[in-house]
Write an enzyme that holds these catalytic residues in place. Structure first.
Site, PDB file in Angstrom:
ATOM      1  N   ASP A  92       0.868  -1.180   0.000  1.00 22.56           N
ATOM      2  CA  ASP A  92       0.000   0.000   0.000  1.00 22.56           C
ATOM      3  C   ASP A  92       0.907   1.234   0.000  1.00 22.56           C
ATOM      4  OD1 ASP A  92       0.971   0.198   2.574  1.00 22.56           O
ATOM      5  OD2 ASP A  92      -0.904  -0.355   3.534  1.00 22.56           O
ATOM      6  N   SER A  93       0.297   2.406  -0.082  1.00 20.54           N
ATOM      7  CA  SER A  93       1.099   3.621  -0.252  1.00 20.54           C
ATOM      8  C   SER A  93       1.550   4.199   1.082  1.00 20.54           C
ATOM      9  CB  SER A  93       0.273   4.674  -0.978  1.00 20.54           C
ATOM     10  OG  SER A  93      -0.778   5.113  -0.120  1.00 20.54           O
ATOM     11  N   GLY A  94       1.053   3.652   2.168  1.00 19.61           N
ATOM     12  CA  GLY A  94       1.371   4.190   3.481  1.00 19.61           C
ATOM     13  C   GLY A  94       0.328   5.172   3.972  1.00 19.61           C
ATOM     14  N   GLY A  95      -0.474   5.668   3.030  1.00 22.99           N
ATOM     15  CA  GLY A  95      -1.463   6.681   3.391  1.00 22.99           C
ATOM     16  C   GLY A  95      -2.439   6.203   4.465  1.00 22.99           C
ATOM     17  N   ASP A 146      -2.851   8.173  -1.920  1.00 26.67           N
ATOM     18  CA  ASP A 146      -4.195   8.756  -1.965  1.00 26.67           C
ATOM     19  C   ASP A 146      -4.625   9.205  -0.571  1.00 26.67           C
ATOM     20  OD1 ASP A 146      -4.444   6.306  -0.712  1.00 26.67           O
ATOM     21  OD2 ASP A 146      -6.338   5.794  -1.668  1.00 26.67           O
ATOM     22  N   GLN A 194     -11.440   6.944  -5.501  1.00 23.41           N
ATOM     23  CA  GLN A 194     -12.020   7.356  -4.221  1.00 23.41           C
ATOM     24  C   GLN A 194     -13.424   7.923  -4.468  1.00 23.41           C
ATOM     25  OE1 GLN A 194     -11.165   6.853  -1.145  1.00 23.41           O
ATOM     26  NE2 GLN A 194      -9.062   6.055  -1.376  1.00 23.41           N
ATOM     27  N   GLY A 221     -11.146   3.477  -0.031  1.00 20.18           N
ATOM     28  CA  GLY A 221     -12.123   4.245   0.727  1.00 20.18           C
ATOM     29  C   GLY A 221     -13.405   3.496   1.035  1.00 20.18           C
ATOM     30  N   ASP A 271      -7.647  -7.724  -0.264  1.00 24.85           N
ATOM     31  CA  ASP A 271      -6.767  -7.918   0.886  1.00 24.85           C
ATOM     32  C   ASP A 271      -7.559  -7.530   2.108  1.00 24.85           C
ATOM     33  OD1 ASP A 271      -6.454  -4.854   0.497  1.00 24.85           O
ATOM     34  OD2 ASP A 271      -5.492  -5.262   2.429  1.00 24.85           O
ATOM     35  N   HIS A 340      -5.640 -21.646   9.586  1.00 22.11           N
ATOM     36  CA  HIS A 340      -6.957 -22.091   9.141  1.00 22.11           C
ATOM     37  C   HIS A 340      -7.665 -21.011   8.324  1.00 22.11           C
ATOM     38  CE1 HIS A 340     -10.904 -24.045   9.239  1.00 22.11           C
ATOM     39  NE2 HIS A 340     -11.339 -22.794   9.317  1.00 22.11           N
TER      40      HIS A 340
END
Lengths: 376, 376
Positions: A92-95, A146, A194, A221, A271, A340
């Site tokens: 991910d972008s860290g945002g 984003d 978004q 989002g 995810d 599991h």
């Protein structure tokens, strides 16, 4: 990065496909286990490969940037080498973590200033910085920087934020082209739609993202607290617009039922921390419904945890034993339930893929979503 | 329970042998991983079988009695079935934890009254009760109920306690014969030599225990804080007296160097929480010495954790990665180091066995104990 569609479902927008990366093929629809800080919590890499059969895992840029830090990952030769994982990685972008975990974050046009949730140290993420970090991490799939708006979110805030996310995307794309990948394999950039829960904004954002002709397109989002109807409505609007010949990634989703419903709406990638986080709280997913293994009703149930899943631990160990492990707070409890749940999520999307290919997806999906939401 | 001695070392009292139980053969010298409450902390049963190659594991009677309780273990068909482990299990008598963990314990001739460390509930253990519990647990090797004296311990207390332990042993032996095993396989009783660090008491106790002609004989009350010289001196006195044709078990020992020195003194069986407890604190054992993986010196060391051990995790993952896992307090850190340390302990006793058989034990042992005590 190439995407082949093997089969389109006739009764829904579901598709079965393959994403070709330099670290191997991702068969879609796919669920990506979250490997937050360079590890999928409680799971050996060998288990990811041999038991869970994960085609790709996630890394969180915010966490990896803070610890061990980009310098060490870079010296190790990238995240794949650092954690010994040679299949694809998406970061991910860290945002998202900047907004949800850090303190004193200030969002401006230039980027986001924030304090580390660990030691309070000050840091600055911008679209350019997020690309640089992810290139250094060595992600096969890099997410655009984003703003993930919270829920609920006022219309005007959502609109302004969406436009800023679009401008940030342009900066990401420009910066992405400026430098070569560091590790000799292809890294691609995925833009993010978004627009909160507003149909017109989602439509506008999807059109903007579609116009960029990216290898993979993402929807962000959502799964931030909105009702399921909104999740599905927004997803449907967006998948109607995003290019059909590119994989679509619905970020942060979701429950097993969410997965199947979203696959029917044309989503290819997911995810979520749900399978592992819930596993650590003793919640396990089965084809018959959800089990809270801490419940006293399982104390003397000596039947296997879940014989249908077909993995050794879930066949070998009884509900009574796994409940005991949670009662005494032993590590092996979360180890077993994490293994599991991730196996269950992966097996579910694999089954969806098979059903799409053999033309029985919708009927199966409609039966499954009822069972999957049952509490046992 | 049958014990075959395959080879006696010419340069020491070390022996290589095999203990035949209804759950399989235990090749000696052996280290027994501690499966406290029905799980070896952080380790899957399959890893115990396939990676660590444990011939036998331990269970703690005190812990299992309190949780899940004997009723549930009994309904499961015994501990082997409850935890899905079909190799031998040895249980301690519960005494050690009663003395070290519980509150308000009162030791009398009849037995010990104590309060649970979990909920303060009152319980009573006697020699007879300890046998009943262990029979219900289904241990292949049942330990006699003893008093493990602390260190330091006054001579008169140690002497009185030793005599009580001997009387308790007699009661255990009488009670052991009164009832059949519950699960259709042989369960044997192992008496315990006590006597603190006093030579005459150790001699007297060893003679008493030897006279009982038990299948396995144990040495208790050591590794409780006394100097290593005392540990070895007491062990030597006792192994000189205990029958040579029966396995000798040194309880709660110890470091890798302790193991090798004690094997040289004629010990065949060991158990200790050291490999797993230290693993959880980031301490790992290698052939070259001990590594504290949390140390900053490993932060950028991208060499394998320990390529010599020959297990997948220790070859696959780097010191830098495992250090990172400890820095961020991720479960996978202790999972990897626990797997490593237990594999190391088992490999060490296997190597000792091979060396005894091929006649190179003492020379090898003398080189190893120096290296094993090095801090890297």
């Amino acid at each position: 990065m190439k995407f082949d569609i093997l089969k389109k479902d006739e009764g829904s927008r579901a598709r079965a496909g393959s994403i070709h990366t330099d670290h191997g093929i991702i068969e879609t629809p796919i669920f990506m286990p979250v490997g937050t800080i360079g590890t999928v919590k409680g799971i050996h890499q060998k288990e990811l490969e041999d038991v869970i059969n994960a085609d790709i895992i996630l890394g969180n840029t915010y966490h990896l940037y803070l610890r061990p830090g980009i310098d060490i990952i870079n010296k190790a030769g990238g995240l794949h080498k650092f954690i010994s994982w040679d299949r694809p990685i998406l970061t991910d972008s860290g945002g998202y973590q900047v907004y949800s975990l850090s303190n004193n974050r200030k969002i401006k046009e230039e980027g986001v200033m924030f304090s580390s949730h660990i030691d309070g140290s000050k840091h600055f993420f911008s679209p350019e910085k997020a690309i640089d970090i992810q290139k250094n991490i060595g992600a096969d799939i890099i997410m655009a920087f984003d703003e993930c708006t919270p829920y609920p979110c006022e219309y005007n805030y959502a609109k302004r934020s969406m436009h800023m996310t679009h401008r940030w995307l342009d900066r990401c794309m420009v910066h992405m082209k400026k430098t070569e990948g560091l590790y000799g394999y292809e890294q691609c950039l995925a833009p993010i739609v978004q627009g909160s829960v507003y149909k017109d904004l989602r439509k506008q954002s999807a059109e903007y993202i579609a116009s960029k002709d990216a290898d993979i397109n993402a929807i962000g989002g959502l799964s931030v607290g909105e009702p399921h109807e909104d999740l599905y409505a927004m997803t449907e609007i967006v998948t109607d617009i995003l290019p059909e010949d590119k994989p679509r990634y619905l970020m942060g989703v979701g429950t097993p039922a969410n997965l199947l419903e979203s696959i029917a709406l044309g989503i290819d990638m997911f995810d979520c921390v749900l399978p592992t986080r819930n596993a650590r709280h003793g919640l396990i997913y089965t084809n018959e419904g959800v089990i809270n293994i801490k419940n006293s009703k399982w104390a003397e149930d000596f039947s296997p945890l879940d014989p249908e899943l077909g993995i050794e631990t879930s066949t070998r160990f009884t509900k009574a034993y796994v409940r005991h492990l949670f009662q005494v707070k032993e590590l092996l409890g979360p180890q077993i339930t994490s293994l599991h749940n991730l196996s269950f999520f992966l097996k579910l999307v694999r089954e969806a893929r098979t059903r799409i290919i053999d033309g029985t997806f919708v009927e199966w999906k409609n039966q499954m979503v009822v069972k999957l939401q049952t509490r046992l």
